[in-house]
Design a protein around this motif. Sequence first.
Motif, PDB file in Angstrom:
ATOM      1  N   LEU A  91     -11.458  -5.340   4.717  1.00 41.20           N
ATOM      2  CA  LEU A  91     -11.728  -4.002   4.191  1.00 41.20           C
ATOM      3  C   LEU A  91     -11.612  -2.948   5.290  1.00 41.20           C
ATOM      4  CD1 LEU A  91     -14.734  -4.811   1.844  1.00 41.20           C
ATOM      5  CD2 LEU A  91     -12.407  -4.215   1.163  1.00 41.20           C
ATOM      6  N   SER A 135      -5.363  -4.956  -2.184  1.00 45.32           N
ATOM      7  CA  SER A 135      -6.769  -5.089  -1.784  1.00 45.32           C
ATOM      8  C   SER A 135      -7.142  -6.552  -1.597  1.00 45.32           C
ATOM      9  CB  SER A 135      -7.691  -4.468  -2.839  1.00 45.32           C
ATOM     10  OG  SER A 135      -7.444  -3.104  -2.964  1.00 45.32           O
ATOM     11  N   SER A 188       0.832  -1.208   0.000  1.00 41.25           N
ATOM     12  CA  SER A 188       0.000   0.000   0.000  1.00 41.25           C
ATOM     13  C   SER A 188       0.860   1.248   0.000  1.00 41.25           C
ATOM     14  CB  SER A 188      -0.934   0.011   1.215  1.00 41.25           C
ATOM     15  OG  SER A 188      -1.845  -1.048   1.137  1.00 41.25           O
TER      16      SER A 188
END
Length: 118
Positions: free
Chosen positions: A50, A35, A20
């Motif tokens: 999430l 993700s 990330s």
Amino acid sequence: MEWPTNVVSTGVLCAAAAGSGLVKCGLTGLAPVTSWAFTAFAEGGVKNGLGLMQPVLITGDAMVVWTHGGALALTELLLIKGLLLHTLLGLVLGYALLDVISDSLVKRTLGATLSVAA
């Protein structure tokens, strides 16, 4: 020797967090992979993954702003102000939907989105 599941999951999540950071630096092609890693390896399933990803992304955003001088120009602040309401609405709607829809539907939707984005 077989690694314990929690060690592997933690390792993958740490790699996803590092990924990330690379995404925030401009290597955007890694975004679908990070993700997927958060949603596939987070304890508690897709929805927790999430939720775990959000603070990582926010921290990455804060670090990018700090690294590039810390102070944003007025035009950037006006743009952020305009986008912030929509971001907050999206977060509220997203979290409300996560309480209603199944993990299976979240996985299929995320998979379709990542397929299109990749």
